[in-house]
Scaffold this motif. Structure first.
Motif, PDB file in Angstrom:
ATOM      1  N   GLU A 100       0.831  -1.201   0.000  1.00 31.74           N
ATOM      2  CA  GLU A 100       0.000   0.000   0.000  1.00 31.74           C
ATOM      3  C   GLU A 100       0.869   1.255   0.000  1.00 31.74           C
ATOM      4  N   ASN A 101       1.903   1.256   0.838  1.00 31.55           N
ATOM      5  CA  ASN A 101       2.764   2.439   0.935  1.00 31.55           C
ATOM      6  C   ASN A 101       3.501   2.718  -0.369  1.00 31.55           C
ATOM      7  N   PHE A 102       3.943   1.679  -1.051  1.00 35.85           N
ATOM      8  CA  PHE A 102       4.681   1.861  -2.298  1.00 35.85           C
ATOM      9  C   PHE A 102       3.782   2.241  -3.471  1.00 35.85           C
ATOM     10  N   GLU A 131       8.068  10.854  -1.136  1.00 41.34           N
ATOM     11  CA  GLU A 131       7.571   9.488  -0.944  1.00 41.34           C
ATOM     12  C   GLU A 131       8.582   8.649  -0.164  1.00 41.34           C
ATOM     13  N   VAL A 132       9.851   8.813  -0.474  1.00 40.98           N
ATOM     14  CA  VAL A 132      10.894   8.063   0.222  1.00 40.98           C
ATOM     15  C   VAL A 132      10.860   8.382   1.716  1.00 40.98           C
ATOM     16  N   GLY A 133      10.659   9.658   2.042  1.00 39.52           N
ATOM     17  CA  GLY A 133      10.571  10.042   3.445  1.00 39.52           C
ATOM     18  C   GLY A 133       9.433   9.340   4.160  1.00 39.52           C
ATOM     19  N   VAL A 134       8.294   9.244   3.499  1.00 34.56           N
ATOM     20  CA  VAL A 134       7.140   8.546   4.083  1.00 34.56           C
ATOM     21  C   VAL A 134       7.425   7.059   4.225  1.00 34.56           C
ATOM     22  N   LEU A 135       8.001   6.455   3.191  1.00 34.19           N
ATOM     23  CA  LEU A 135       8.314   5.021   3.236  1.00 34.19           C
ATOM     24  C   LEU A 135       9.286   4.709   4.368  1.00 34.19           C
ATOM     25  N   TRP A 136      10.222   5.607   4.611  1.00 31.75           N
ATOM     26  CA  TRP A 136      11.170   5.413   5.708  1.00 31.75           C
ATOM     27  C   TRP A 136      10.466   5.533   7.061  1.00 31.75           C
ATOM     28  N   SER A 158       8.884   0.881   5.672  1.00 33.36           N
ATOM     29  CA  SER A 158       8.827   0.069   4.450  1.00 33.36           C
ATOM     30  C   SER A 158      10.196  -0.023   3.777  1.00 33.36           C
ATOM     31  N   ILE A 159      11.075   0.912   4.098  1.00 27.55           N
ATOM     32  CA  ILE A 159      12.455   0.859   3.632  1.00 27.55           C
ATOM     33  C   ILE A 159      13.371   1.143   4.820  1.00 27.55           C
TER      34      ILE A 159
END
Length: 300
Positions: A14-16, A138-143, A147-148
């Motif tokens: 979902e996050n990606f 988006e990368v900030g949110v995934l971190w 998720s990453i």
């Protein structure tokens, strides 16, 4: 590579992809789009192929294709449909998904392929503002949602930083055509998030200004060495994690009393830590707040 992430929860998917977990489950049951595996403790997880497939599905679905039609496609035909869509709409539409896969696989070649394809059709400025900047958000949110890992974030941000440096080097030999102002770009002590500031340095050089880039963790007192009496100096800083929320005004006051007072010099401030402040609430002479790099560029 042992540190490549190969197992994903449905929340990761979902996050990606931006597709809700509930919707993914419906698609999975109704159309057999994905085949989750289970751990020894019977927890469902998805592999990298499932994530890549979902990114393709989300691209086609968001472009208007019905999920029932997408589900009828084989993986080869789905990939072909994605390429057809990209050819029609432009590579930018698929770039974010490809950058995510490059990040997850620590795949520098894929990153460069995405970048070079973009550069063949548009400028570096457009790539950074319209592709890299939203992607980094988006990368900030995934971190934040785990998720990453930090390794993924560091890998991809360093590759983007390389591209900024490459473009800076191309224009550093050009003469300064705008000599009425000088810019000094720096980050406060213990602040290391410099991508936005580094890109701003590129933009200032492109516009013919004398821009001096100091980078990370610069003590305020060191800024005195950059003052020139006959030229107005505009100091620019980016507050992402430092100083702390409660210390922002104290820090800005320190810059004013130590550097700006009794001069025409100014401090221009951007970043997450300053975003909630309004100009009228700062009430510190010669300190100006900007909501974004684009807002700052409008006034120079």
């Amino acid at each position: 590579m042992n540190n490549i992430k190969t197992e994903f929860t449905i929340k990761d998917l979902e996050n990606f992809s931006g597709i809700k977990a509930h919707t993914i489950r419906i698609w999975e049951k109704r159309y057999n789009l994905f085949e989750p595996k289970r751990t020894d403790s019977n927890i469902r997880y998805y592999n990298l192929n499932s994530l890549q497939k979902l990114l393709n599905v989300s691209l086609l679905y968001n472009s208007g294709l019905k999920i029932s039609k997408i589900a009828d496609l084989s993986e080869d035909k789905m990939a072909l449909k994605v390429r057809e869509f990209v050819f029609k709409e432009g590579f930018e539409s698929e770039a974010s998904n490809s950058l995510k896969l490059a990040m997850l696989n620590f795949d520098e070649r894929l990153f460069n392929q995405v970048y070079n394809n973009l550069l063949a059709t548009t400028s570096f400025q457009n790539i950074f503002i319209n592709i890299f900047k939203p992607f980094l958000n988006e990368v900030g949110v995934l971190w934040q949602v785990n998720s990453i890992t930090p390794a993924h974030e560091h890998f991809i941000t360093n590759l983007i930083k390389q591209k900024i440096h490459t473009n800076i080097e191309k224009i550093q030999q050009l003469p300064f055509t705008e000599k009425s102002k000088k810019f000094v770009l720096y980050l406060p002590m213990h602040e290391i998030h410099e991508l936005g500031l580094l890109y701003l340095h590129f933009e200032l050089l492109m516009r013919g200004y004398n821009s001096i880039y100091l980078g990370q963790s610069v003590p305020v007192d060191n800024l005195k060495d950059l003052k020139i009496s006959d030229v107005t100096t505009n100091f620019i800083t980016y507050l992402t994690v430092e100083p702390s929320k409660d210390s922002v005004k104290t820090y800005l006051n320190h810059v004013y009393t130590s550097i700006l007072k009794n001069s025409k010099d100014t401090l221009w401030v951007l970043g997450y830590k300053i975003a909630e402040f309004e100009q009228e609430n700062i009430e510190i002479p010669q300190v100006h707040i900007f909501k974004s790099v684009l807002d700052l560029l409008k006034v120079i």
